[in-house]
Design a protein around this motif. Structure first.
Motif, PDB file in Angstrom:
ATOM      1  N   VAL A 138       0.810  -1.260  -0.108  1.00 57.75           N
ATOM      2  CA  VAL A 138       0.131  -0.129  -0.119  1.00 57.75           C
ATOM      3  C   VAL A 138       0.717   1.269   0.129  1.00 57.75           C
ATOM      4  O   VAL A 138       1.778   1.310   0.964  1.00 57.75           O
ATOM      5  N   CYS A 139       1.028   2.141  -1.239  1.00 58.64           N
ATOM      6  CA  CYS A 139       1.692   3.300  -1.122  1.00 58.64           C
ATOM      7  C   CYS A 139       3.225   2.662  -1.503  1.00 58.64           C
ATOM      8  O   CYS A 139       3.706   2.260  -0.448  1.00 58.64           O
ATOM      9  N   GLY A 140       3.667   2.867  -2.683  1.00 57.00           N
ATOM     10  CA  GLY A 140       4.934   2.549  -2.907  1.00 57.00           C
ATOM     11  C   GLY A 140       6.169   3.346  -2.106  1.00 57.00           C
ATOM     12  O   GLY A 140       5.824   3.905  -1.393  1.00 57.00           O
ATOM     13  N   GLU A 141       7.301   2.833  -2.393  1.00 60.44           N
ATOM     14  CA  GLU A 141       8.454   3.398  -1.572  1.00 60.44           C
ATOM     15  C   GLU A 141       8.379   4.958  -2.058  1.00 60.44           C
ATOM     16  O   GLU A 141       8.617   5.353  -3.112  1.00 60.44           O
ATOM     17  N   ALA A 142       8.747   5.752  -0.935  1.00 58.31           N
ATOM     18  CA  ALA A 142       8.552   7.113  -1.230  1.00 58.31           C
ATOM     19  C   ALA A 142       9.808   7.855  -2.006  1.00 58.31           C
ATOM     20  O   ALA A 142      10.949   6.957  -1.688  1.00 58.31           O
ATOM     21  N   THR A 143       9.843   8.583  -2.858  1.00 56.85           N
ATOM     22  CA  THR A 143      11.083   9.058  -3.508  1.00 56.85           C
ATOM     23  C   THR A 143      10.711  10.441  -3.740  1.00 56.85           C
ATOM     24  O   THR A 143       9.866  11.181  -3.549  1.00 56.85           O
ATOM     25  N   VAL A 144      11.919  11.148  -3.902  1.00 60.12           N
ATOM     26  CA  VAL A 144      12.123  12.674  -3.614  1.00 60.12           C
ATOM     27  C   VAL A 144      12.970  13.070  -4.983  1.00 60.12           C
ATOM     28  O   VAL A 144      13.566  12.234  -5.576  1.00 60.12           O
ATOM     29  N   CYS A 145      12.537  14.356  -5.563  1.00 57.62           N
ATOM     30  CA  CYS A 145      13.370  14.547  -6.953  1.00 57.62           C
ATOM     31  C   CYS A 145      14.535  15.276  -6.346  1.00 57.62           C
ATOM     32  O   CYS A 145      14.652  16.289  -5.238  1.00 57.62           O
ATOM     33  N   CYS A 146      15.740  14.839  -6.744  1.00 61.15           N
ATOM     34  CA  CYS A 146      17.109  15.099  -6.198  1.00 61.15           C
ATOM     35  C   CYS A 146      17.896  15.897  -7.375  1.00 61.15           C
ATOM     36  O   CYS A 146      18.308  15.439  -8.387  1.00 61.15           O
ATOM     37  N   ASP A 147      18.488  16.974  -6.592  1.00 56.08           N
ATOM     38  CA  ASP A 147      19.506  17.642  -7.662  1.00 56.08           C
ATOM     39  C   ASP A 147      20.770  17.117  -7.384  1.00 56.08           C
ATOM     40  O   ASP A 147      21.261  17.410  -6.286  1.00 56.08           O
ATOM     41  N   LEU A 148      21.461  16.278  -8.411  1.00 57.26           N
ATOM     42  CA  LEU A 148      22.651  15.862  -8.174  1.00 57.26           C
ATOM     43  C   LEU A 148      23.700  16.741  -8.171  1.00 57.26           C
ATOM     44  O   LEU A 148      23.827  17.330  -8.859  1.00 57.26           O
ATOM     45  N   LYS A 149      24.642  16.293  -7.320  1.00 55.27           N
ATOM     46  CA  LYS A 149      25.897  17.093  -7.279  1.00 55.27           C
ATOM     47  C   LYS A 149      26.819  16.938  -8.612  1.00 55.27           C
ATOM     48  O   LYS A 149      27.317  18.079  -9.119  1.00 55.27           O
ATOM     49  N   GLU A 150      26.754  15.889  -9.168  1.00 58.21           N
ATOM     50  CA  GLU A 150      27.472  15.964 -10.521  1.00 58.21           C
ATOM     51  C   GLU A 150      26.671  16.447 -11.660  1.00 58.21           C
ATOM     52  O   GLU A 150      26.971  16.331 -12.941  1.00 58.21           O
ATOM     53  N   GLY A 151      25.484  17.159 -11.474  1.00 58.82           N
ATOM     54  CA  GLY A 151      24.742  17.472 -12.626  1.00 58.82           C
ATOM     55  C   GLY A 151      23.391  16.591 -12.723  1.00 58.82           C
ATOM     56  O   GLY A 151      23.555  15.383 -13.010  1.00 58.82           O
ATOM     57  N   GLY A 152      22.447  17.344 -13.279  1.00 59.60           N
ATOM     58  CA  GLY A 152      21.229  16.809 -13.706  1.00 59.60           C
ATOM     59  C   GLY A 152      20.360  16.380 -12.187  1.00 59.60           C
ATOM     60  O   GLY A 152      20.631  16.899 -11.288  1.00 59.60           O
ATOM     61  N   VAL A 153      19.166  15.776 -12.509  1.00 60.12           N
ATOM     62  CA  VAL A 153      18.306  15.422 -11.590  1.00 60.12           C
ATOM     63  C   VAL A 153      17.776  13.762 -11.553  1.00 60.12           C
ATOM     64  O   VAL A 153      18.060  13.297 -12.621  1.00 60.12           O
ATOM     65  N   ALA A 154      17.524  13.467 -10.530  1.00 62.54           N
ATOM     66  CA  ALA A 154      16.891  12.002 -10.457  1.00 62.54           C
ATOM     67  C   ALA A 154      15.893  11.731  -9.601  1.00 62.54           C
ATOM     68  O   ALA A 154      15.780  12.569  -8.561  1.00 62.54           O
ATOM     69  N   SER A 155      15.096  10.740  -9.796  1.00 61.62           N
ATOM     70  CA  SER A 155      13.918  10.342  -8.576  1.00 61.62           C
ATOM     71  C   SER A 155      14.632   9.379  -7.927  1.00 61.62           C
ATOM     72  O   SER A 155      14.779   8.501  -8.293  1.00 61.62           O
ATOM     73  N   LEU A 156      14.767   9.553  -6.418  1.00 63.10           N
ATOM     74  CA  LEU A 156      15.612   8.996  -5.574  1.00 63.10           C
ATOM     75  C   LEU A 156      14.911   8.837  -4.172  1.00 63.10           C
ATOM     76  O   LEU A 156      14.078   9.714  -3.970  1.00 63.10           O
ATOM     77  N   THR A 157      15.020   7.952  -3.284  1.00 62.37           N
ATOM     78  CA  THR A 157      14.582   7.926  -2.143  1.00 62.37           C
ATOM     79  C   THR A 157      15.401   9.092  -1.319  1.00 62.37           C
ATOM     80  O   THR A 157      16.540   9.626  -1.633  1.00 62.37           O
ATOM     81  N   ALA A 158      14.749   9.572  -0.187  1.00 61.67           N
ATOM     82  CA  ALA A 158      15.356  10.709   0.479  1.00 61.67           C
ATOM     83  C   ALA A 158      16.807  10.186   1.187  1.00 61.67           C
ATOM     84  O   ALA A 158      17.676  11.134   1.023  1.00 61.67           O
ATOM     85  N   TYR A 159      16.957   9.083   1.672  1.00 60.92           N
ATOM     86  CA  TYR A 159      18.134   8.552   2.069  1.00 60.92           C
ATOM     87  C   TYR A 159      19.285   8.436   0.935  1.00 60.92           C
ATOM     88  O   TYR A 159      20.296   9.093   0.940  1.00 60.92           O
ATOM     89  N   GLU A 160      18.948   7.917  -0.300  1.00 60.78           N
ATOM     90  CA  GLU A 160      19.928   7.948  -1.532  1.00 60.78           C
ATOM     91  C   GLU A 160      20.253   9.378  -1.824  1.00 60.78           C
ATOM     92  O   GLU A 160      21.349   9.763  -2.028  1.00 60.78           O
ATOM     93  N   CYS A 161      19.191  10.283  -1.913  1.00 61.43           N
ATOM     94  CA  CYS A 161      19.486  11.584  -2.351  1.00 61.43           C
ATOM     95  C   CYS A 161      20.724  12.155  -1.442  1.00 61.43           C
ATOM     96  O   CYS A 161      21.370  13.152  -1.735  1.00 61.43           O
ATOM     97  N   ALA A 162      20.380  12.105  -0.035  1.00 62.11           N
ATOM     98  CA  ALA A 162      21.143  12.712   0.876  1.00 62.11           C
ATOM     99  C   ALA A 162      22.716  12.479   0.531  1.00 62.11           C
ATOM    100  O   ALA A 162      23.676  13.270   0.732  1.00 62.11           O
ATOM    101  N   GLU A 163      22.948  11.434   0.064  1.00 66.54           N
ATOM    102  CA  GLU A 163      24.309  10.932  -0.268  1.00 66.54           C
ATOM    103  C   GLU A 163      24.846  11.376  -1.546  1.00 66.54           C
ATOM    104  O   GLU A 163      26.159  11.611  -1.563  1.00 66.54           O
ATOM    105  N   VAL A 164      24.091  11.882  -2.559  1.00 63.89           N
ATOM    106  CA  VAL A 164      24.578  12.070  -3.773  1.00 63.89           C
ATOM    107  C   VAL A 164      24.007  13.503  -4.270  1.00 63.89           C
ATOM    108  O   VAL A 164      24.430  13.990  -5.537  1.00 63.89           O
ATOM    109  N   GLY A 165      23.049  14.382  -3.525  1.00 65.57           N
ATOM    110  CA  GLY A 165      22.719  15.464  -3.877  1.00 65.57           C
ATOM    111  C   GLY A 165      21.725  16.290  -2.846  1.00 65.57           C
ATOM    112  O   GLY A 165      21.965  16.014  -1.619  1.00 65.57           O
ATOM    113  N   THR A 166      20.961  17.171  -3.348  1.00 70.39           N
ATOM    114  CA  THR A 166      20.171  17.814  -2.573  1.00 70.39           C
ATOM    115  C   THR A 166      18.684  17.706  -2.804  1.00 70.39           C
ATOM    116  O   THR A 166      18.524  17.765  -4.009  1.00 70.39           O
ATOM    117  N   GLN A 167      17.701  17.645  -1.999  1.00 68.00           N
ATOM    118  CA  GLN A 167      16.178  17.541  -2.532  1.00 68.00           C
ATOM    119  C   GLN A 167      16.134  19.009  -3.243  1.00 68.00           C
ATOM    120  O   GLN A 167      16.352  20.018  -2.909  1.00 68.00           O
TER     121      GLN A 167
END
Length: 545
Positions: A195-224
């Motif tokens: 019920v309700c899939g895993e939550a994701t956020v839009c992440c502004d990647l440090k190396e450029g570009g954006v990606a849809s990641l979990t909040a924990y993954e985004c904290a390692e490679v970029g900012t929400q």
């Protein structure tokens, strides 16, 4: 410190904090299966519950559990019971323990309707079963020991007679087999749903570009960043190129966001050359978008590249078929190639085959060997829905062998089947029923003993009709095959051949509308010579008194 100074300082601090802190959405506040506060968790802290249900029965008894809690049980196999439940976001498990107590057939039958998800039934492979008791904890998520799915359906369902009808779309299943006496008498099953899939956020990647990641993954490679930055947009890159990208990617490369339709591929007329391109590219190069989705040939029975040939160079085939019987025997052919035969008039045989675009011939040789009634009964299934029944005028017949390669050409058969329908079909008693609607036919007569005992028959059908183009000729725009058009005119846009409504013409006094180009529309005004001239006044003499 004055109140005004303190207020200005507080506002300045708040402004500085707002400027330097990452943009965070408002806290969780709605049961909407979204991670509104971007912490990687969904709907936490707001006590959200989502509704679902499960309908179930078993032969003979069952007990049903949800996340280890007992939902209910029953022992009436012919009645399905529905259990409603409410669960929070996350993964959940339905578990069932079923038992056969009657020493007869056994089975399990169920449908699950999870919140926001597609329903699933037994027999689709979602339920996993076993016939021996699993280890403790199997009724909750994480419990192991269920390797087999439920696709091992019961071989026969006759014992249940279609009951219960409310679960007619589900299959009876049982790990180990459903046969009486020999099957295991105990079954255990589980079905997990989310019920309700895993939550994701839009992440502004440090190396450029954006990606849809979990909040924990985004904290390692970029900012929400804002969710809109991960939305797909049509991005203009340079002067004439477009590509579908995430909004953040488009912004990173200095692109310009256009309407989504500008990225859709269209067939573009570039001054007589037809190419598939993005709508934006077609417009920039001053092309004209046609009605076709693509210019290149595809297996669609259309002349996409407008060369007068249909689906050439791409080995397209289309499904066709023949259903046929004869009294007594027949042999059937497709374009001269033998496809089958039979000698049982009461059973219609089905033949399926793939054909290329163009004209094809079904040919049949039939014979009466029983010195009784005789007849041919058939239906051809042409690609894209057309059908050709005997007796409807589509078949040609003869009771003597035609000359030449008639099985390929369909020629040399003088009798139309509409004139050769058997006077009475009573001898066949309405069989075979799968060909009801078609008529028994025979060249000569269908009566016993007096009729010719052999029959030769053929019908033709087309897979994709001949392609045409709109051709501008001296007489106007008409639809012609491309080869003919090349001799008498030039191909133009298809719209020119579409019937256009007439525009009324208003003429001055003394004129009338006229159809000068004889296209059915009055497009000009001409002098109305038939219009009556004003009456001349005559002189009248009056005598005085």
């Amino acid at each position: 410190m004055s109140t005004q100074f303190w207020l200005r300082a507080a506002l300045s601090t708040a402004a500085l904090t707002a400027a330097t802190a990452p943009a965070i959405a408002s806290p969780e506040r709605a049961c909407d299966c979204r991670d509104e506060d971007r912490d990687g968790l969904i709907d936490e802290g707001v006590d959200c519950l989502y509704a679902g249900n499960v309908e179930v029965t078993a032969d003979d008894t069952y007990d049903l559990f949800l996340d280890g809690a007992h939902l209910g049980g029953d022992s009436a196999w012919n009645v399905a019971t529905t259990y409603n439940f409410s669960v929070p976001a996350g993964t959940h498990r339905l578990a069932v323990e079923a038992q056969d107590v009657g020493y007869a057939v056994q089975g399990f039958l169920a449908r699950v309707v999870p919140p926001f998800g597609a329903s699933f039934v037994t027999g689709e492979g979602v339920w996993r079963l076993r016939n021996s008791a699993p280890a403790a904890g199997w009724q909750v998520v994480g419990g192991a020991g269920f390797a087999a799915d439920d696709t091992a359906h019961c071989a026969s369902t006759n014992a249940w007679g279609g009951q219960p009808q409310s679960l007619s779309d589900a299959d009876w299943v049982w790990a180990g087999g459903c046969s009486p006496y020999s099957a295991p008498r105990q079954n255990y099953g589980i079905a997990d749903f989310e019920v309700c899939g895993e939550a994701t956020v839009c992440c502004d990647l440090k190396e450029g570009g954006v990606a849809s990641l979990t909040a924990y993954e985004c904290a390692e490679v970029g900012t929400q960043t804002g969710a809109d930055q991960c939305a797909e947009v049509c991005c203009q890159i340079g002067d004439d190129r477009v590509e579908t990208l995430m909004a953040g990617e488009c912004d990173d490369i200095g692109g310009r966001v256009l309407e989504d339709a500008m990225c859709e591929e269209v067939c573009c007329d570039l001054r007589g050359e037809f190419v598939t391109a993005a709508a934006f590219t077609c417009r920039v190069h001053e092309g004209v978008q046609t009605e076709d989705r693509f210019c290149e040939e595809s297996c669609d029975c259309e002349d996409n590249d407008r060369d007068g040939a249909i689906d050439e160079r791409i080995d397209c085939t289309y499904d066709a078929g023949l259903r046929i019987t004869a009294d007594d025997t027949y042999e059937a052919y497709l374009d001269g190639v033998h496809i089958g035969g039979n000698a049982n008039w009461s059973v219609a045989s089905d033949y399926s085959f793939a054909v290329s675009a163009g004209r094809h011939v079904i040919a049949v040789e039939a014979a009466d060997i029983g010195y009784s009634v005789q007849g041919l009964l058939a239906r051809v299934f042409a690609p894209f829905g057309g059908s050709y029944d005997t007796g409807a005028g589509f078949w040609q017949l003869s009771n003597s062998a035609p000359a030449g390669n008639w099985k390929v050409t369909g020629a040399g058969l003088p009798v139309n089947d509409a004139n050769a329908v058997c006077a009475s079909a009573n001898a066949w008693g309405g069989n075979p029923q799968s060909l009801s609607g078609a008529d028994w036919v025979w060249a000569g007569s269908c009566s016993p003993y007096s009729a010719p005992r052999t029959l030769f028959a053929a019908t033709t059908f087309e897979a994709c009709v001949e392609a045409t183009v709109c051709c501008e000729t001296r007489e106007g725009a008409v639809a012609l095959p491309a080869a003919e058009c090349a001799e008498v005119g030039a191909a133009v846009a298809a719209e020119r051949c579409e019937e256009q409504p007439c525009v009324p013409v208003r003429c001055r006094l003394g004129e009338r509308p006229a159809d000068l180009d004889r296209d059915g529309c009055e497009e000009a005004c001409v002098p109305d010579r038939a219009e009556a001239q004003p009456a001349q006044l005559s002189k009248v003499s009056f005598s005085g008194r």
